[in-house]
Scaffold this motif. Sequence first.
Motif, mmCIF file in Angstrom:
data_model
loop_
_atom_site.group_PDB
_atom_site.id
_atom_site.type_symbol
_atom_site.label_atom_id
_atom_site.label_comp_id
_atom_site.label_asym_id
_atom_site.label_seq_id
_atom_site.Cartn_x
_atom_site.Cartn_y
_atom_site.Cartn_z
ATOM 1 N N THR A 49 11.493 6.862 7.289
ATOM 2 C CA THR A 49 11.049 6.025 6.172
ATOM 3 C C THR A 49 11.960 6.204 4.963
ATOM 4 N N PHE A 50 12.550 7.382 4.792
ATOM 5 C CA PHE A 50 13.514 7.551 3.701
ATOM 6 C C PHE A 50 14.654 6.540 3.842
ATOM 7 N N LEU A 51 15.118 6.334 5.061
ATOM 8 C CA LEU A 51 16.231 5.412 5.299
ATOM 9 C C LEU A 51 15.839 3.965 5.043
ATOM 10 N N GLN A 52 14.549 3.691 5.015
ATOM 11 C CA GLN A 52 14.057 2.330 4.788
ATOM 12 C C GLN A 52 13.465 2.154 3.391
ATOM 13 N N GLY A 53 13.591 3.168 2.557
ATOM 14 C CA GLY A 53 12.826 3.194 1.325
ATOM 15 C C GLY A 53 13.382 2.396 0.171
ATOM 16 N N GLY A 54 14.654 1.972 0.229
ATOM 17 C CA GLY A 54 15.230 1.360 -0.953
ATOM 18 C C GLY A 54 15.449 2.406 -2.021
ATOM 19 N N THR A 55 16.142 2.039 -3.094
ATOM 20 C CA THR A 55 16.490 3.029 -4.108
ATOM 21 C C THR A 55 16.557 2.406 -5.487
ATOM 22 N N SER A 56 16.278 3.204 -6.492
ATOM 23 C CA SER A 56 16.468 2.780 -7.884
ATOM 24 C C SER A 56 17.887 3.051 -8.351
ATOM 25 N N LEU A 76 20.162 6.955 -1.166
ATOM 26 C CA LEU A 76 18.728 6.852 -0.894
ATOM 27 C C LEU A 76 18.032 8.194 -1.105
ATOM 28 N N SER A 77 18.722 9.109 -1.754
ATOM 29 C CA SER A 77 18.140 10.435 -1.999
ATOM 30 C C SER A 77 16.908 10.321 -2.877
ATOM 31 N N SER A 108 18.250 14.971 0.157
ATOM 32 C CA SER A 108 19.518 14.249 0.264
ATOM 33 C C SER A 108 19.443 13.211 1.382
ATOM 34 N N VAL A 109 19.561 11.956 1.002
ATOM 35 C CA VAL A 109 19.553 10.857 1.975
ATOM 36 C C VAL A 109 20.657 9.890 1.568
ATOM 37 N N THR A 110 21.662 9.734 2.401
ATOM 38 C CA THR A 110 22.785 8.868 2.067
ATOM 39 C C THR A 110 23.169 8.005 3.259
#
Length: 505
Positions: free
Chosen positions: A280-287, A294-295, A484-486
Motif C-alpha cells: 500500500t505504501f507503493l500505491q499511496g501517492g505523495t505530498s 513515496l517515503s 523509506s519508500v522510493t
Amino acid sequence: MGRNTRKRRTPLATKAIAASAALALGGGGLIWANFYASAHESNNSAQNQTKAAAAQVATISCPDVGQKLTNVPASAQRGVAAELANLDKQVTEAYARLASTRQAQTNDASFVQNSIIGPLKEKRAATIDRIRLDVQRVGGRFDSSLAQLAACTTMTADQTNQTNADGQDNTGQQQNGDQQQNGDQQQNGDQQQGSNGQAGNGPTAADFVDITKVTQNVQAKPQNTGNASTGTFTTKCGVNANKNFNTDNVIVAPGVTNGAHHLHDYVGNQKVNAFSSNQTFLQGGTSCQNKNDLSSYYWPVVRIQDGTQDFDQNKDGGGKEGNVGKILTPVQAQIKYVGSPAGKVVAMPQFLRIITGDAKTTTNGLANANAHWSCTGFEDKVQLTTQYPICPQGSNVVRTFAFQNCWDGQNIDSANHRSHVAFADPASGVCGNGFKAIPQLTMRLVYKITPPTIENGVVKNAYAVDGFPDQLHKAATDHDDFISVTTGGLANKIANCINSGQRCQ
C-alpha cells in the motif's frame, strides 16, 4: 545490539516548579483537568497536607518491555507488536484512573497501590506471558527475566523532573557530533509542581526556559576526511496543510488502531495508517514534489494550550488521553539527506524503518532521547533536549531531528525498532560494529508561536508536543518516524548526489 554505546552527559534540567489548578475543559478533557484538583480543596490543615501529598503522585512508571525484545522471530513479530500495544493501552488506562480518582487517593493512602498499580501488574504479567507464548510457539527463545518487567511504580512530580535532570544516570543518543545539548538551565526556584498545562498532565513551568538565558552549547561537527560525502539531497513534501492525521503507528503497532495514543502529522506518503503494508505504501501517492519519493515522514503534532480545542477533543489519542489544545501546522518543514564526514554512503534499502528519539523518556530516562528544540536565530548556539524554549519576539520555535546514519546492512527493521540502525561515532563520524553509512535524514520544523509566559510559577499559553498521557508532555519525549519508500531509482540517486558533493532536490 550494534548501537554506538559511547555516552555523553545530558543537560541539567530544572527542578520542580510551583503551579496551581488546571484550566477546566469541556468534554473528554475534564478527566485531565481534574488531575490535581484534590490538592487544592480545603477543609482543615491536616487534610490539606494529606491531599497535597497525594497530588504528588504525578504519573505511573512502567518498564518498557519493547526495548528489551531484541530478537523476535519474524513470524511472531505482528502478534508481539499487538501485545506490546496492549501494554501501552493498559498504562494509558491506569493513568486515566490515577487522574480521575484524586479524592479516593486522599481518603485512602493505599488506594493507588491496591486499586491501580496492583491490578496493572496483573494485566501486564498476563500480557508478557502471551508475548512469551507467541515467541516460543514459533521456536524462538524468550528471556524469562522479562516477566519481572510486569511491576510498575508511581513517580512524584519531583521525580519526573529529576529523570530529565540527572546527567549521571541518563545518557543521550549520539548525533554524529550534531548539536549536543548541555545548557538547559534552572528556573523559578524549588516550589512544588502542580497542574500546569491545559490538560492537567503537563507541560509545567519547569518545562520551559528563556532561550536567551541559556549558555551556548552546540558542539562542533567532526572534520571531513578526504573521502567525505559532502552533498545534500532536499525533498519538498509540504507541511501537512491538508491535515493528514491519525493516532496510529504502523512501525511500532501494526494493525492496532490508536497504537500511538497521540496524533501524528504526515507528509510524503498519503496512505499510512495502522493497516498499511509495503504494497500500500507503493500505491499511496505523495505530498512530495518529487513523485518518486513515496517515503513516509511523520511526527507528533505540537499544540498550543490557550483554551482552544481542536477536532479531536473527545477522541482517543486526543482530549480523551490528555492531548488537548489547538493543533499547529509548521510554517516550514525542511527534509534533507546529508552525507558522512568519514566516507561515502550506501543507498537506503527499500522500506527501511527508522524511529529517532524516545516517546517515553519521562519514565525510561534519556538514554534514547534525541530531541532538539531551539529558536530561529539561536539554532547554531543553543539546542535543548529537556525543555521547550521561550523564544524572543520575532523568533520562531524550531524542532530538528537528525536520524540514525548507520545501518546494519541487512535488516529494514528490528524487534525493538532500534538495533538495525545506529549513530556514527560523534568525534569521527565513523560507523561501528560492521554498520554502513547511509544518507542521514535531517528534518527541521518551524512553528510560529506566541511566547509562553510564566506567572507565579504557572505557565500561560503553553505549547507542547503530543505524547502518551503518562509521559506528561515533556520536551524530551519528542520523536520522529520514517519509512523509506522510493521508485525510479531515487534511493540510488540520493546516495550518488551526496557522494559526488552535489546539492540536489
